[in-house]
Design a protein around this motif. Structure first.
Motif, PDB file in Angstrom:
ATOM      1  N   CYS A   1       0.848  -1.187   0.000  1.00  0.00           N
ATOM      2  CA  CYS A   1       0.000   0.000   0.000  1.00  0.00           C
ATOM      3  C   CYS A   1       0.892   1.249   0.000  1.00  0.00           C
ATOM      4  O   CYS A   1       1.819   1.353   0.801  1.00  0.00           O
TER       5      CYS A   1
ATOM      6  N   CYS B   1       0.416   3.010   3.666  1.00  0.00           N
ATOM      7  CA  CYS B   1       0.786   2.421   4.954  1.00  0.00           C
ATOM      8  C   CYS B   1       1.786   1.277   4.807  1.00  0.00           C
ATOM      9  O   CYS B   1       2.196   0.703   5.811  1.00  0.00           O
TER      10      CYS B   1
ATOM     11  N   CYS C   1      -4.246  -0.565   0.187  1.00  0.00           N
ATOM     12  CA  CYS C   1      -4.834  -1.698   0.904  1.00  0.00           C
ATOM     13  C   CYS C   1      -6.339  -1.513   0.981  1.00  0.00           C
ATOM     14  O   CYS C   1      -7.094  -2.467   1.044  1.00  0.00           O
TER      15      CYS C   1
ATOM     16  N   CYS D   1      -7.694   4.008   3.145  1.00  0.00           N
ATOM     17  CA  CYS D   1      -6.483   3.927   3.968  1.00  0.00           C
ATOM     18  C   CYS D   1      -5.973   5.326   4.302  1.00  0.00           C
ATOM     19  O   CYS D   1      -5.813   6.172   3.432  1.00  0.00           O
TER      20      CYS D   1
HETATM   21 ZN   LIG Z   1      -2.873   1.152   3.397  1.00  0.00          ZN
END
Ligand SMILES: [Zn+2]
Length: 164
Positions: free
Chosen positions: A68, A71, A123, A127
């Motif tokens: 991602c 993150c 993700c 997010c």
């Molecule tokens: Zn993420």
């Protein structure tokens, strides 16, 4: 082990191509450390000879291992081209290379797969990234450091969730 079609075999009848190809055969230059192509390309195709060219139709599927962008959590991205169709001219200036009656589909597949690569894998569309850790900083760390930073940040995030 490239994905090829023998034109001579096609004279008699259409050919079904189905199976998996090691992704290394595709020689994908992802140019993005957040996207890894390690798993085999799955294909299920039918090739047909037309007067003006070679028609190939079917499905291509490749699962990418991404991170991602916000993150750094690992996330699978299923790249599916279904239906996938290509018409390779056998005549004229744009005609494909034919070597011993064999046409290699690999370059065409590579191009079409790369066009469908995710630009910014996430993700989750929602997010919100990592708390107290900028992704830019984490990316500059090398190798193991990067993973550790990601893991501990996730631990922090989990704590936050439980406290709420
Ligand atoms: Zn993420």
């Amino acid at each position: 082990m490239a994905l090829t079609v023998n034109l001579r075999h096609l004279e008699a009848h259409n050919i079904r191509l189905s199976g998996e190809m090691p992704v290394s055969e595709l020689d994908l230059d992802t140019r993005d450390e957040l996207i890894q192509a390690r798993r085999p390309l799955e294909y299920d195709l039918e090739a047909q000879k037309l007067e003006e060219g070679l028609l190939v139709q079917g499905k291509l599927r490749l699962v990418l291992d991404c991170e991602c962008v916000r993150c750094l959590k690992p996330v699978e991205y299923v790249l599916e081209l279904a239906p996938w169709t290509c018409l390779l001219p056998l005549q004229g200036e744009e005609r494909v290379a034919v070597v011993n009656d064999v046409v290699d589909l690999t370059p065409t597949i590579r191009e079409d797969i790369l066009l469908e690569f995710p630009q910014h894998p996430l993700c989750d569309p929602e997010c919100s990234g990592l708390p107290n850790l900028s992704v830019g900083k984490a990316k500059k760390n090398s190798g193991a450091g990067k993973t550790e930073a990601g893991t501990s940040a996730w631990a922090e995030l989990n704590k936050l969730k439980f406290n709420n």
